[in-house]
Design an enzyme around this catalytic site. Structure first.
Site, PDB file in Angstrom:
ATOM      1  N   CYS A  14      62.006  24.766  75.334  1.00 53.63           N
ATOM      2  CA  CYS A  14      62.798  23.937  74.420  1.00 53.63           C
ATOM      3  C   CYS A  14      61.894  22.787  73.953  1.00 53.63           C
ATOM      4  O   CYS A  14      60.785  22.600  74.458  1.00 53.63           O
ATOM      5  CB  CYS A  14      64.007  23.371  75.156  1.00 53.63           C
ATOM      6  SG  CYS A  14      63.498  22.332  76.550  1.00 53.63           S
ATOM      7  N   HIS A  43      60.743  22.152  85.542  1.00 50.23           N
ATOM      8  CA  HIS A  43      60.954  23.004  86.714  1.00 50.23           C
ATOM      9  C   HIS A  43      60.425  24.412  86.491  1.00 50.23           C
ATOM     10  O   HIS A  43      61.186  25.368  86.309  1.00 50.23           O
ATOM     11  CB  HIS A  43      62.444  23.030  87.076  1.00 50.23           C
ATOM     12  CG  HIS A  43      62.898  21.785  87.767  1.00 50.23           C
ATOM     13  ND1 HIS A  43      64.190  21.324  87.728  1.00 50.23           N
ATOM     14  CD2 HIS A  43      62.210  20.891  88.532  1.00 50.23           C
ATOM     15  CE1 HIS A  43      64.284  20.208  88.437  1.00 50.23           C
ATOM     16  NE2 HIS A  43      63.100  19.920  88.923  1.00 50.23           N
ATOM     17  N   HIS A  76      63.099  15.268  83.273  1.00 49.81           N
ATOM     18  CA  HIS A  76      64.466  15.123  83.831  1.00 49.81           C
ATOM     19  C   HIS A  76      64.947  13.679  83.880  1.00 49.81           C
ATOM     20  O   HIS A  76      66.110  13.430  84.153  1.00 49.81           O
ATOM     21  CB  HIS A  76      64.498  15.680  85.260  1.00 49.81           C
ATOM     22  CG  HIS A  76      63.777  16.981  85.389  1.00 49.81           C
ATOM     23  ND1 HIS A  76      62.473  17.079  85.804  1.00 49.81           N
ATOM     24  CD2 HIS A  76      64.170  18.234  85.111  1.00 49.81           C
ATOM     25  CE1 HIS A  76      62.099  18.344  85.790  1.00 49.81           C
ATOM     26  NE2 HIS A  76      63.100  19.069  85.376  1.00 49.81           N
ATOM     27  N   CYS A  98      63.205  13.736  78.526  1.00 45.81           N
ATOM     28  CA  CYS A  98      63.718  14.375  77.304  1.00 45.81           C
ATOM     29  C   CYS A  98      64.670  13.413  76.596  1.00 45.81           C
ATOM     30  O   CYS A  98      65.553  12.818  77.238  1.00 45.81           O
ATOM     31  CB  CYS A  98      64.455  15.664  77.656  1.00 45.81           C
ATOM     32  SG  CYS A  98      65.207  16.413  76.201  1.00 45.81           S
ATOM     33  N   HIS A 126      70.415  17.521  92.047  1.00 45.97           N
ATOM     34  CA  HIS A 126      69.451  17.718  90.946  1.00 45.97           C
ATOM     35  C   HIS A 126      68.870  16.374  90.518  1.00 45.97           C
ATOM     36  O   HIS A 126      69.576  15.369  90.426  1.00 45.97           O
ATOM     37  CB  HIS A 126      70.129  18.411  89.762  1.00 45.97           C
ATOM     38  CG  HIS A 126      69.160  18.942  88.747  1.00 45.97           C
ATOM     39  ND1 HIS A 126      68.617  18.142  87.770  1.00 45.97           N
ATOM     40  CD2 HIS A 126      68.620  20.164  88.570  1.00 45.97           C
ATOM     41  CE1 HIS A 126      67.794  18.864  87.025  1.00 45.97           C
ATOM     42  NE2 HIS A 126      67.774  20.110  87.495  1.00 45.97           N
ATOM     43  N   GLU A 128      67.908  15.263  87.697  1.00 43.80           N
ATOM     44  CA  GLU A 128      68.481  14.652  86.476  1.00 43.80           C
ATOM     45  C   GLU A 128      69.734  13.838  86.830  1.00 43.80           C
ATOM     46  O   GLU A 128      69.936  12.732  86.299  1.00 43.80           O
ATOM     47  CB  GLU A 128      68.836  15.732  85.449  1.00 43.80           C
ATOM     48  CG  GLU A 128      69.438  15.122  84.183  1.00 43.80           C
ATOM     49  CD  GLU A 128      69.956  16.141  83.183  1.00 43.80           C
ATOM     50  OE1 GLU A 128      69.343  17.213  83.024  1.00 43.80           O
ATOM     51  OE2 GLU A 128      71.000  15.859  82.561  1.00 43.80           O
ATOM     52  N   SER A 224      65.089  25.679  88.493  1.00 46.39           N
ATOM     53  CA  SER A 224      65.453  25.432  87.097  1.00 46.39           C
ATOM     54  C   SER A 224      66.941  25.668  86.893  1.00 46.39           C
ATOM     55  O   SER A 224      67.418  26.803  86.927  1.00 46.39           O
ATOM     56  CB  SER A 224      64.627  26.361  86.191  1.00 46.39           C
ATOM     57  OG  SER A 224      65.211  26.409  84.908  1.00 46.39           O
ATOM     58  N   SER A 268      62.122  26.122  80.607  1.00 48.21           N
ATOM     59  CA  SER A 268      60.808  25.674  81.091  1.00 48.21           C
ATOM     60  C   SER A 268      59.862  26.848  81.383  1.00 48.21           C
ATOM     61  O   SER A 268      58.810  26.645  81.990  1.00 48.21           O
ATOM     62  CB  SER A 268      60.987  24.810  82.340  1.00 48.21           C
ATOM     63  OG  SER A 268      61.874  25.422  83.235  1.00 48.21           O
TER      64      SER A 268
HETATM   65  S1  SF4 Z   1      64.285  19.241  78.395  1.00 51.62           S
HETATM   66 FE1  SF4 Z   1      66.274  19.708  79.307  1.00 51.62          FE
HETATM   67  S2  SF4 Z   1      67.740  18.422  78.163  1.00 51.62           S
HETATM   68 FE2  SF4 Z   1      65.847  18.464  76.997  1.00 51.62          FE
HETATM   69  S3  SF4 Z   1      66.167  20.072  75.490  1.00 51.62           S
HETATM   70 FE3  SF4 Z   1      65.103  20.981  77.262  1.00 51.62          FE
HETATM   71  S4  SF4 Z   1      66.691  21.794  78.596  1.00 51.62           S
HETATM   72 FE4  SF4 Z   1      67.666  20.405  77.134  1.00 51.62          FE
END
Ligand code: SF4
Length: 306
Positions: A14, A43, A76, A98, A126, A128, A224, A268
């Protein structure tokens, strides 16, 4: 029926993960090694190992970081006390949190300031959740399931807000938030959902292919959250699903009688690991490869200052 591999799309990296990896690589390029990183930057064991080879040193405690060194916060996010500790140790911080996690932190701060009790839905252990809850520890209660709602008490039921971890199962979270609304009708939800676009899109793609496949292999690491949720989504649809780090963890017997295999990967997990798994399946005779889902994403975040 033709033997087929259906690749869920989107899958894999992502924008938040790309940004975090970029930050570590650029920091090593700019300042030389070692560059310290609080927690695994994302992760995924393959990503972490590759960055370690380039000069990143992953730590859980800031006490492991020599005073004055360069430190990166992982995607995170961290609680404010980690920022204070970094400042006290005169660490030069690069923040790879993020932006979608930062958005939830800002919500936690804002609602706590307004005197709300925060119900944070997520996995208690977790990292986060540790970061978000740390923004307003006195005002925050973390819950995971509908059962946890039964024991909740708050000082004022008309001042409650629900926030969530970014990487949860959309369906499971809806069950919890519906139950919260039922027990606390005045609870408010932020205008924009906290579960991030990447988590939603990957789960939707898996849902789309689940009716057509006999097995789903998800490339991702055990820690993850979003990868685990892809496995859950497929299993809820009655599909045999496995989370694997890479091709070496595929068990030959899983594929007995399989006509159509699905492949996906967590946010990830690098794409080359998916390609290796597809290649393995091709060698076993599953020759046709198709992509299904809503296609790749076009989201980019502004990179952190290095
Ligand atoms: S780093 Fe985590 S919160 Fe950010 S876009 Fe990727 S999965 Fe979503």
């Amino acid at each position: 029926m033709a033997k087929q591999i259906i690749m869920a799309s989107p899958r894999g990296f992502c924008a938040g993960v790309e940004r975090a990896i970029w930050a570590v690589e650029k920091a090593i390029e700019a300042y030389g090694k070692p560059v310290y990183v609080k927690h695994q930057i994302v992760h995924n064991t393959h990503v972490v190992k590759a960055l370690e080879e380039k000069g990143a040193v992953f730590v859980e405690s800031l006490e492991e970081v020599p005073e004055g060194s360069r430190l990166i916060f992982s995607a995170h996010g961290v609680p404010p006390k980690a920022r204070e500790e970094a400042e006290a140790r005169k660490l030069k911080v690069i923040d790879a949190t993020c932006p979608l996690v930062t958005k939830v932190h800002m919500e936690a701060r804002r609602y706590a300031k307004e005197g709300c009790s925060i119900i944070l839905v997520g996995h208690k252990d977790h990292v986060e959740i540790e970061g978000t809850a740390g923004e307003a520890p006195e005002a925050t209660q973390v819950i995971e399931t509908e059962e946890d709602i039964q024991t909740l008490t708050v000082p004022d039921e008309s001042k409650m807000v629900c926030l969530t971890q970014t990487t949860l199962s959309m369906d499971d979270t809806r069950k919890v938030t519906d139950a919260l609304k039922k027990r606390f009708p005045k609870i408010i939800f932020p205008p924009k959902e906290d579960i991030c676009y990447a988590t939603q899109n990957r789960q939707n793609a898996v849902k789309q292919i689940s009716g057509k496949i006999d097995i789903l292999l998800v490339i991702g690491s055990k820690q993850s959250s979003n990868s685990n949720r892809l496995v859950d989504v497929a299993r809820e649809k009655g599909v045999k699903a496995y989370l694997i780090n890479d091709v070496t963890e595929i068990k030959r017997e899983w594929l007995n009688g399989v006509e159509k295999a699905g492949l996906s990967s967590g946010a990830s997990a690098p794409e080359h690991l998916v390609k290796q798994a597809a290649e393995y399946l091709r060698k076993l005779g599953i020759s046709e490869v198709v992509e299904e889902g809503n296609g790749p994403e076009n989201i980019k975040f502004v990179m952190p200052k290095i």
